[in-house]
Design a protein around this motif. Structure first.
Motif, short mmCIF file in Angstrom:
data_model
loop_
_atom_site.label_atom_id
_atom_site.label_comp_id
_atom_site.label_asym_id
_atom_site.label_seq_id
_atom_site.Cartn_x
_atom_site.Cartn_y
_atom_site.Cartn_z
N LEU A 56 0.82 -1.20 0.00
CA LEU A 56 0.00 0.00 0.00
C LEU A 56 0.86 1.25 0.00
CD1 LEU A 56 -2.54 -1.10 2.77
CD2 LEU A 56 -2.75 -1.43 0.30
N ASP A 57 0.64 2.11 -0.99
CA ASP A 57 1.19 3.46 -0.96
C ASP A 57 0.51 4.20 0.19
OD1 ASP A 57 2.41 5.91 -1.89
OD2 ASP A 57 0.45 6.42 -2.75
N VAL A 58 1.08 5.32 0.61
CA VAL A 58 0.55 6.05 1.77
C VAL A 58 -0.14 7.34 1.33
CG1 VAL A 58 1.12 7.13 3.98
CG2 VAL A 58 2.30 5.02 3.27
N ASP A 59 0.62 8.35 0.93
CA ASP A 59 0.04 9.65 0.57
C ASP A 59 -0.82 9.53 -0.68
OD1 ASP A 59 1.66 12.07 2.17
OD2 ASP A 59 2.75 10.18 2.01
N GLY A 60 -2.06 9.96 -0.58
CA GLY A 60 -2.97 9.89 -1.70
C GLY A 60 -3.67 8.56 -1.87
N THR A 61 -3.27 7.59 -1.06
CA THR A 61 -3.87 6.25 -1.12
C THR A 61 -4.54 5.90 0.21
OG1 THR A 61 -2.27 5.48 -2.77
CG2 THR A 61 -3.38 3.79 -1.45
N LEU A 62 -3.78 5.97 1.30
CA LEU A 62 -4.34 5.72 2.63
C LEU A 62 -4.72 7.00 3.35
CD1 LEU A 62 -1.94 2.92 3.94
CD2 LEU A 62 -4.27 2.64 3.06
N ILE A 63 -4.06 8.10 2.99
CA ILE A 63 -4.37 9.40 3.57
C ILE A 63 -4.48 10.44 2.45
CG2 ILE A 63 -3.32 8.99 5.82
CD1 ILE A 63 -0.82 10.36 4.84
N GLU A 64 -5.24 11.48 2.70
CA GLU A 64 -5.41 12.53 1.70
C GLU A 64 -4.12 13.32 1.52
OE1 GLU A 64 -7.94 12.77 -0.13
OE2 GLU A 64 -9.56 11.74 0.94
N LEU A 65 -3.85 13.73 0.29
CA LEU A 65 -2.72 14.60 0.03
C LEU A 65 -2.91 15.94 0.74
CD1 LEU A 65 -2.24 13.97 -3.79
CD2 LEU A 65 -0.75 13.17 -1.96
N ALA A 66 -1.81 16.53 1.16
CA ALA A 66 -1.86 17.82 1.84
C ALA A 66 -1.03 18.83 1.06
CB ALA A 66 -1.32 17.70 3.26
N GLU A 67 -1.15 20.09 1.43
CA GLU A 67 -0.44 21.15 0.71
C GLU A 67 1.06 20.99 0.83
OE1 GLU A 67 -0.50 25.54 1.85
OE2 GLU A 67 -1.90 25.50 0.16
N THR A 68 1.53 20.52 2.00
CA THR A 68 2.94 20.24 2.20
C THR A 68 3.08 18.84 2.79
OG1 THR A 68 3.17 21.01 4.50
CG2 THR A 68 3.23 22.68 2.78
N PRO A 69 4.26 18.20 2.67
CA PRO A 69 4.44 16.85 3.20
C PRO A 69 4.24 16.74 4.70
CG PRO A 69 6.21 17.42 1.68
CD PRO A 69 5.43 18.68 1.92
N THR A 70 4.39 17.84 5.42
CA THR A 70 4.25 17.80 6.88
C THR A 70 2.81 18.02 7.35
OG1 THR A 70 4.80 20.17 7.04
CG2 THR A 70 6.62 18.59 7.22
#
Length: 249
Positions: free
Chosen positions: A16-30
């Motif tokens: 499983l990928d994480v960003d954009g797959t399990l959690i929503e993308l955010a404006e910055t990685p933090t």
């Protein structure tokens, strides 16, 4: 046209990928939001699959551990440059830092000239995020292509969603999945890889070759043969995973 995705099986291997797959993308990685529901879901999938679950991310393992608190979970970080197996052993691909450090200095100067850009220095890889200033995407692409010479420095440019990353060539999410698949508890199972980005296409290609289920999250051209609409659809699908009988963890 994507195929209907079957109900998940406890006998499969899950990547499983994480960003954009399990959690929503955010404006910055933090700025990502890691909720308790996700952490619980990861634990349930890991248990019900008999441990055959690994997170495959562009983030570093240290970053994933800090944000997810899953320090014992199999993971691949930095697009496969580092990997933790089911026993907690770390595996890292050795690379020369000289070219990356030289490029990092140029990118730091670039972000000073354009404050909307964000430089994410992960050590062996560098990422420039232009989500805040999407109009600069083409400019950043041209700038980074001048920095990278695959034939001489062994680096490549990896596009993503409003991000461009400089990373070692030949190592990617697909190679990470292949490395997991030759060891228990992944070995001999049908692999599933779910991702949302161009960085996940290498993983889709490997999973297709292995006769597994490559699943693209969201819209866009892809090598994946299956598709889920969004992060919520991914979580809903994973919740349908039944327990694997007879597995001792």
């Amino acid at each position: 046209m994507s195929k209907p995705l079957p109900r998940p099986s406890p006998n499969w291997a899950y990547f499983l990928d994480v960003d954009g797959t399990l959690i929503e993308l955010a404006e910055t990685p933090t700025d990502i939001d890691v909720d308790q529901g996700l952490l619980d879901l990861i634990g349930v999938v890991h248990l019900r699959s008999g441990g055959a679950l690994a997170l495959i991310s562009g983030r570093s393992l240290a970053d994933l551990d800090q944000r997810l608190g899953q320090t014992g979970l199999p993971m691949a970080g930095l697009h496969g440059l580092e990997r933790r197996d089911q026993f907690g052993h770390l595996h890292r691909h050795e690379i020369s830092p000289n070219h990356i450090r030289r490029i990092a200095d140029h990118l730091a100067a670039l972000t000073e000239r354009h404050p909307g850009l964000i430089l994410e220095d992960k050590g062996p890889t560098l990422a420039i995020h232009y989500r805040r200033v999407p109009r600069l995407g083409s400019y950043v692409d041209r700038f980074l292509r001048q920095m990278v010479d695959p034939e001489h420095d062994g680096l490549q440019l990896q596009p993503g969603k409003k991000v461009l990353e400089i990373k070692p060539a030949g190592i990617n999410k697909g190679t990470a999945i292949a490395e997991f698949m030759i060891h228990p508890p992944f070995m001999g199972r049908i692999p599933v890889f779910i991702g949302d980005d161009l960085t996940d296409e290498h993983g889709f290609e490997v999973v297709n070759t292995l006769g597994g289920f490559a699943v693209k999250v969201g819209r866009g051209r892809t090598r994946a043969k299956y598709r889920l609409k969004d992060v919520n659809a991914v979580r809903t699908w994973l919740r349908n995973l039944p327990s694997l009988k007879g597995i001792s963890l």
